[in-house]
Design a protein around this motif. Structure first.
Motif, mmCIF file in Angstrom:
data_model
loop_
_atom_site.group_PDB
_atom_site.id
_atom_site.type_symbol
_atom_site.label_atom_id
_atom_site.label_comp_id
_atom_site.label_asym_id
_atom_site.label_seq_id
_atom_site.Cartn_x
_atom_site.Cartn_y
_atom_site.Cartn_z
ATOM 1 N N ALA A 86 1.004 -1.234 -0.052
ATOM 2 C CA ALA A 86 0.019 -0.176 -0.026
ATOM 3 C C ALA A 86 0.891 1.171 -0.051
ATOM 4 N N CYS A 87 1.832 1.181 0.781
ATOM 5 C CA CYS A 87 2.807 2.348 0.934
ATOM 6 C C CYS A 87 3.315 2.461 -0.165
ATOM 7 N N GLY A 88 4.084 1.558 -0.938
ATOM 8 C CA GLY A 88 5.026 1.480 -2.185
ATOM 9 C C GLY A 88 4.136 2.138 -3.203
ATOM 10 N N VAL A 89 2.842 1.496 -3.339
ATOM 11 C CA VAL A 89 2.275 1.999 -4.370
ATOM 12 C C VAL A 89 1.598 3.710 -4.323
ATOM 13 N N HIS A 90 1.235 3.923 -3.156
ATOM 14 C CA HIS A 90 1.241 5.285 -2.803
ATOM 15 C C HIS A 90 2.000 6.219 -3.210
ATOM 16 N N PRO A 94 -0.002 8.185 -6.055
ATOM 17 C CA PRO A 94 -0.539 8.749 -4.899
ATOM 18 C C PRO A 94 -2.239 8.705 -4.887
ATOM 19 N N GLN A 95 -2.603 8.895 -6.167
ATOM 20 C CA GLN A 95 -4.091 8.741 -6.407
ATOM 21 C C GLN A 95 -4.626 7.278 -6.263
ATOM 22 N N ALA A 96 -3.890 6.508 -6.303
ATOM 23 C CA ALA A 96 -4.245 4.807 -6.041
ATOM 24 C C ALA A 96 -5.248 4.590 -5.269
ATOM 25 N N ASP A 115 -4.523 8.405 2.385
ATOM 26 C CA ASP A 115 -3.089 8.862 2.745
ATOM 27 C C ASP A 115 -2.355 7.668 2.363
ATOM 28 N N GLY A 116 -2.794 6.605 1.773
ATOM 29 C CA GLY A 116 -1.783 5.343 1.646
ATOM 30 C C GLY A 116 -1.970 4.339 2.577
#
Lengths: 265, 414
Positions: A86-90, A94-96, A115-116
């Motif tokens: 989640a953190c890496g994709v965010h 960031p809009q994921a 916020d990820g």
């Protein structure tokens, strides 16, 4: 300060070095998983340190993630792959709001907070249905490489019905289909469909755009299109889809740990 | 420890005050010796039940096996008999069961049946009668096989909780059970006897409720596992009731480790965790959780409501209490959702984990409503765990649980 993230997955180990201030990737690497997970991860880390010209003692904190995270004894702490992806994709997108991760041995769907953070998640159960392992078995059975699968599926006249969700039984089923004269192309299309429909039922109806695709399976040509038509949402393949877990781990290493949060609210 | 079997004595080899694997075995705290003795007592619960059952059988008392919380223990007690829970929690009993039963069946049902095949549950072997409640289809059909080995009375449970006719039918079923007990054991079951059994069961329910409520504290003096271990196979053992009283007096103020303020408060809902099948509870508590409330049949669910001992018709009063139990076999089962809503608030849960035994259709389907309630209405993180008794997926469950707790902490931090 420099931080390291190590994602000990079921099929591959990934490592990332991150500049904590600029959140810039300094070096990254990937290696096949094996029996001595800690040793493999250690030498991978050494390789990328060398590549980046960084001294080991300049690494502030190391976080391990992935199914083998607890075997990485030189890591300072561990965080699950769910939080790390989640953190890496965010970080990259960031809009994921939804992440579909299909790795070697498991698949998961995460819904993200703005916020990820992880809003909720589902993972496959005991078996490897709908994972990269499933595709590997199929490719081996059809004597083609993983990278050929996308093109084959596109050439299919129609997708064969693969009824079994179990990797082992699906293999038997494929032998049966081949014997009955089904083309390998149709079988590959059928396998893709069985994987994506598995993801669809796992994800349920609560898919929020944008949907980001991660994990090694995202690298296989055609899987994104198959997934797109199954879940009826546009799919964005993450930059370096295999690295999002390690990246998340490295980013989280740079943040104040979650372990000190008092729970009584 | 492998299950509800008196022959299994290795429980004694573990020193609960000095557990080999702190944090997983549950008995973790800075205890005075009295608290320690207390926890040892409940650690040996099966042995106490076995000794008691043997002694009372010698005196001529009858033993009646039950396999569901819908059976009013009071009726059995009013017949002078001892009700004992026979729900199987051992994975080792499952292969034997699968000779006769499909593999794709709830592990609790298979384990219970496997105990019979293996003759490994002394309580089942000693039982003079089994009361077989038709709660779910799996149990109902398994009982037909079990009935070939044990004397059995089938108690039919109607499944529309708000239907007055369904209730009247339930009352009729309890009358039939009363008649069965009375004829089989040649005993007159008086209203007075039922009333006094109600008083006894109310006492136990109150004590277990009070113990559960200790978990409402900011710093609960028990782990969820320790509280679970206090549930006995045989209700109202006089010595157990004494220990419950003692526990209520000595436990407050006890400090458990790891400290509760470092752990995520979990409301555990769903299927029961019979003796021997506590694995998921241990995974939760071994990975940073503290189960502060168990909304299930081995937790607080059956003890939330008492029975009026002075009711004009005590059998009707019993029927009412038991018909109110919010099990997923009921349709619609709104009572369970109300209960989860209330308990999550009272126990200040940080998340809800729902446990579903594989192939438990009713809890499985109902998890749809529970997830909605928890995520959209109570606004807590929710995790659904579907598994059986085999430990093969413990690491995968641990990953999910850890990820859930990371989410809870992330939310708090925000």
């Amino acid at each position: 300060m420099i931080y390291a993230g190590i994602d000990a997955g079921s099929r591959t180990v990934k490592a990332i070095l991150l500049d904590g201030k600029e959140l810039r990737v300094l070096a990254s690497g990937i290696a096949d998983q094996g029996i001595k997970q800690a040793d493999l991860a250690e030498s991978l880390l050494k390789d990328i340190l060398k590549k980046a010209g960084i001294n080991r003692k300049d690494v502030g904190k190391i976080i391990a993630t992935g199914y083998g995270r607890n075997a990485i004894d030189f890591a300072d702490t561990t965080i699950t792959e769910i939080t790390c992806h989640a953190c890496g994709v965010h970080h990259w997108i960031p809009q994921a709001r939804t992440v579909v991760d299909i790795g070697g041995q498991d698949s998961k769907v995460l819904r993200l907070e703005p916020d990820g953070g992880v809003r909720d998640f589902v993972m496959n159960d005991r078996c490897a249905a709908g994972t990269g392992r499933f595709l590997e078995v199929v490719a081996a059975k059809l004597e083609v490489s993983l990278n050929d699968l996308g093109g084959m599926a596109q050439r299919a006249k129609k997708a064969s019905a693969i009824s079994s969700m179990c990797v082992v039984f699906a293999e038997t089923e494929i032998i049966g289909l081949l014997a009955s004269g089904e083309t390998p192309e149709n079988i590959v299309a059928g396998v893709q469909m069985s994987i994506t429909s598995r993801i669809t039922s796992m994800a349920g109806r609560n898919i929020t755009d944008p949907v980001v695709f991660t994990g090694g399976v995202a690298l296989i040509p055609g899987m994104d299109k198959a997934l797109e038509s199954a879940i009826n949402h546009k799919i964005i393949i993450s930059p370096e889809p295999q690295m999002t877990g390690a990246l998340g781990a490295a980013i989280l290493a740079g943040r104040e740990g979650l372990e000190h949060v008092s729970i009584i609210g | 420890m492998s299950g509800c079997c008196g022959k299994n004595n290795n429980i004694k080899e573990i020193d609960p005050c000095n557990p080999p694997n702190a944090g997983l075995s549950g008995l973790t705290g800075t205890d005075g010796s009295s608290v320690c003795e207390l926890l040892v007592w409940f650690h040996e619960m099966v042995d106490h039940c076995y000794e008691y059952a043997c002694a009372e059988k010698k005196k001529g008392r009858k033993l009646v096996g039950i396999m569901c919380e819908y059976t009013p223990r009071e009726l059995i007690m009013a017949a002078g008999a001892i009700p004992v829970c026979l729900c199987g929690g051992s994975v080792e009993m499952i292969p034997a069961a699968e000779h006769d039963l499909p593999a794709n069946l709830c592990p609790l049902i298979k384990s219970t049946y496997g105990y019979s095949v293996e003759k490994a549950n002394p309580f089942m072997e000693m039982a003079d009668l089994l009361v077989a409640e038709t709660t779910c289809d799996g149990k109902k059909k398994m009982y037909e096989l079990l009935a070939k080995r044990h004397p059995m009375h089938v108690l039919e449970l109607p499944q529309k909780p708000n239907n007055p006719e369904a209730f009247e039918y339930w009352l009729y079923e309890l009358r039939m059970l009363k008649k069965q007990l009375s004829e089989r054991f040649r005993v007159k079951i008086t209203d007075e006897a039922i009333r006094s059994a109600i008083v006894e069961m109310n006492t136990e329910r109150r004590l277990r409720r009070d113990l559960a409520e200790l978990m409402k504290s900011d710093s609960p003096p028990l782990t969820g596992r320790e509280l679970l271990d206090m549930k006995s196979l045989i209700s109202c053992l006089p010595v157990d009731l004494e220990q419950y009283e003692k526990a209520l007096n000595t436990l407050p103020g006890r400090k458990i480790l790891p400290k509760p303020d470092q752990r995520v408060r979990v409301l555990l809902t769903g299927v029961p965790l019979p003796h021997g099948a506590e694995r998921v509870m241990d995974v939760i508590e071994g990975n940073g959780g503290l189960v502060v409330c168990q909304e299930n049949c081995t937790g607080i669910k059956p003890v939330l409501e008492d029975v009026d001992p002075d009711a004009e018709d005590p059998l009707r009063a019993l029927a009412k209490k038991y018909f109110h139990l919010p099990c997923s076999v009921m349709t619609e089962n709104k009572g369970r959702l109300d209960s989860i809503r209330k308990l999550a608030g009272e126990y200040r849960a940080g998340c809800v984990i729902e446990l579903i035994w594989q192939a438990c259709i009713t809890y499985d389907v109902e998890s749809f409503h529970v997830r909605r309630l928890v995520e959209d209405e109570i606004h807590l993180p929710y995790l659904r765990i579907e598994t059986d008794y085999s430990p093969s997926d413990s690491a995968r469950i641990a990953t999910r649980v850890q990820a859930l707790f990371e989410t809870v902490k992330h939310r708090i931090k925000r």
